[in-house]
Design an enzyme around this catalytic site. Structure first.
Site, PDB file in Angstrom:
ATOM      1  N   HIS A  57       4.359  11.473  59.184  1.00  0.00           N
ATOM      2  CA  HIS A  57       3.264  11.077  58.438  1.00  0.00           C
ATOM      3  C   HIS A  57       3.971  10.087  57.329  1.00  0.00           C
ATOM      4  CE1 HIS A  57       1.287  15.046  58.955  1.00  0.00           C
ATOM      5  NE2 HIS A  57       2.505  15.567  59.045  1.00  0.00           N
ATOM      6  N   ASP A 109       8.159  16.212  61.679  1.00  0.00           N
ATOM      7  CA  ASP A 109       7.012  16.622  60.581  1.00  0.00           C
ATOM      8  C   ASP A 109       7.559  15.847  59.211  1.00  0.00           C
ATOM      9  OD1 ASP A 109       4.623  17.485  59.390  1.00  0.00           O
ATOM     10  OD2 ASP A 109       5.162  19.491  59.408  1.00  0.00           O
ATOM     11  N   HIS A 138       6.149  13.348  65.653  1.00  0.00           N
ATOM     12  CA  HIS A 138       5.536  14.060  64.466  1.00  0.00           C
ATOM     13  C   HIS A 138       6.052  13.384  63.240  1.00  0.00           C
ATOM     14  CE1 HIS A 138       3.701  18.003  62.884  1.00  0.00           C
ATOM     15  NE2 HIS A 138       3.503  16.914  62.047  1.00  0.00           N
TER      16      HIS A 138
HETATM   17  C1  NCD Z   1       1.779  17.745  56.522  1.00  0.00           C
HETATM   18  C2  NCD Z   1       1.737  16.625  55.321  1.00  0.00           C
HETATM   19  O1  NCD Z   1       2.004  16.510  54.175  1.00  0.00           O
HETATM   20  O2  NCD Z   1       1.075  15.399  55.814  1.00  0.00           O
HETATM   21  N1  NCD Z   1       2.585  18.689  55.473  1.00  0.00           N
HETATM   22  C3  NCD Z   1       3.268  19.884  55.819  1.00  0.00           C
HETATM   23  O3  NCD Z   1       3.460  20.749  54.900  1.00  0.00           O
HETATM   24  N2  NCD Z   1       3.684  19.941  57.111  1.00  0.00           N
HETATM   25  C4  NCD Z   1       0.636  18.002  57.034  1.00  0.00           C
HETATM   26  C5  NCD Z   1       1.014  19.007  58.297  1.00  0.00           C
HETATM   27  O4  NCD Z   1       1.730  18.587  59.144  1.00  0.00           O
HETATM   28  O5  NCD Z   1       0.527  20.151  58.175  1.00  0.00           O
HETATM   29 ZN    ZN Z   2       2.668  17.081  60.255  1.00  0.00          ZN
HETATM   30 ZN    ZN Z   3       1.025  20.565  60.506  1.00  0.00          ZN
END
Ligand code: NCD
Ligand code: ZN
Ligand code: ZN
Length: 405
Positions: free
Chosen positions: A44, A292, A42
């Site tokens: 980004h 995340d 996970h």
């Molecule tokens: C994530 C992002 O900034 O892309 N942010 C978050 O607070 N976790 C998006 C997500 O995973 O929900």
């Molecule tokens: Zn996320």
């Molecule tokens: Zn998320």
């Protein structure tokens, strides 16, 4: 050939390991422990559309510094990754950025009403279908019942795993109105409270059960969600749960000093929820740890509540944080391997590889924003002293010395 000599295994034995390579290395590893390299299901990495926060060069460096050699990247890009064509474009961009420093990766297809027809087209390319049942960073949201039914049905038919961001959008909107006059960051935990998460998890489990889909619930954060998942597992439903490091290592008390920097979706929870997550790691209700890793610049994060985005970077720190937790008796080293390597391989149906990471379990370091590799150069864990750090990551037959990245 890379030869690792006399490394300790997680189980405490001593071994020699040879890894196929163009490089010739003999690593005398007496002081180090050998782990399989981590898989972060996970992240980004912000390409395309927000590469001022992260790109795949800085993301890969941060990953390798943290002992990670494989990541699964989320689709909430600009534009969102919701079609086969966009996924192919995204792969093109990633490949270009990974020319200098490689990384293994998988990509999620983002679900929205119009993209469901893409499921059969991407089923071989995508690692899973990502559904935002509640809104988070980016515009992806799919919260209507008919689309959810169709998505789970199509994913099951095409053997594609469904990953859900499980928060109930209607309740979020209702709570936003209710707390509209509050301006402090801690409001976030009220707006997106435990019921918001539990309601969506309950629905996701029901959908998975009826459509016989494989469900992966990302960033589970509350005792309530974990009870639902524990029960679903007992019933034999194909459901898997991920925990994010911030829900293990931070809680609502951190708003006081982090302010809007602490904003994340789902929000920071109570110390009781931290405990529930550790219990769920222990009884295997939680399958994986996914970071995340969601970088936003410090400037963006320092905006007032309501404007500041949610999420923060973590990929290079979660392994040390877990190793430190093992030292404190919260989990075993074997359990770390399962959460960060074995279960991700099993759940996502991937073949094994010979990537490894050598760890100095005695190395002590205080986390400092200036030594980070993530483009945004800050961390909610700054100032913590942690014992247990990766020193070398070996990926695709290449040695990366963490100190030299
Ligand atoms: C994530 C992002 O900034 O892309 N942010 C978050 O607070 N976790 C998006 C997500 O995973 O929900
Ligand atoms: Zn996320
Ligand atoms: Zn998320």
């Amino acid at each position: 050939m890379i030869e690792i000599r006399n490394a300790k295994t997680v189980g405490g034995r001593r071994i020699d390991v040879s890894i196929e390579s163009d490089q010739k290395w003999v690593i005398q590893a007496d002081a180090w422990t050998l782990f399989p390299a981590l898989i972060d299901p996970h992240v980004h990495f912000r390409v395309p559309g927000a590469s001022h926060k992260e790109d795949w060069t800085t993301g890969a460096k941060a990953a390798i510094a943290g002992g990670v050699t494989m990541v699964f990247d989320m689709p909430n890009n600009h534009p969102p990754c919701t079609t086969l064509e966009r996924m192919e474009e995204k792969i093109g961009l990633i490949e270009r950025e990974l020319k200098t420093i490689p990384l293994r990766y998988g990509l999620y297809l983002g679900a929205d009403r119009s993209s469901l027809k893409e499921i059969p087209r991407v089923k071989k390319k995508a690692i899973g279908l990502k559904i935002y049942m509640g809104s988070s960073t980016g515009g992806l949201l799919m919260d209507d019942r008919a689309s959810l039914e169709e998505a789970f049905q199509l994913a099951a038919e095409n053997d594609l795993l469904v990953a859900v961001h499980a928060e109930d959008e209607q309740l979020i909107q209702l709570h936003r109105k209710k707390y509209a006059d509050r301006t402090d960051a801690a409001t976030h935990s009220l707006v997106r409270n435990a019921t918001v998460a539990a309601k969506a998890v309950e629905l996701a489990i029901d959908l998975a059960k009826r459509h016989k889909a494989k469900l992966y619930i990302v960033h589970t954060s509350t005792r309530e969600e974990l009870s639902l998942i524990r029960q679903a597992k007992k019933e034999g439903i194909s459901v898997f749960a991920e925990a994010a490091p911030h829900h293990l290592f931070l809680n609502e008390s951190d708003y006081e000093w982090l302010g809007t920097k602490a904003l994340v979706n789902p929000p920071l929870r109570t110390a009781r929820d931290n405990e529930a997550l550790w219990e769920a790691i222990d009884d295997e209700t939680i399958d994986t740890v996914g970071t995340d890793h969601a970088p936003h610049t410090l400037e963006e994060k320092m905006q007032p509540y309501g404007k500041a985005p949610s999420g923060f970077p973590a990929i290079e720190l979660y392994f040390p944080l877990l190793l430190n937790a093992a030292r404190e008796g919260k989990l075993s080293l074997e359990r770390i391997v399962s959460l960060t390597h074995t279960r991700p391989l099993e759940i996502f149906g991937l073949p094994s590889n010979d990537d490894v990471v050598l760890v100095d379990l005695e190395k002590q370091k205080t986390i400092d924003d200036t030594c980070l590799h993530t483009k945004v150069q800050w961390s909610p864990y700054a100032g913590r002293t942690v014992i247990g750090w990766p020193v070398m990551t070996i990926m695709k037959g290449h040695v990366y010395e963490v100190d030299k990245l």
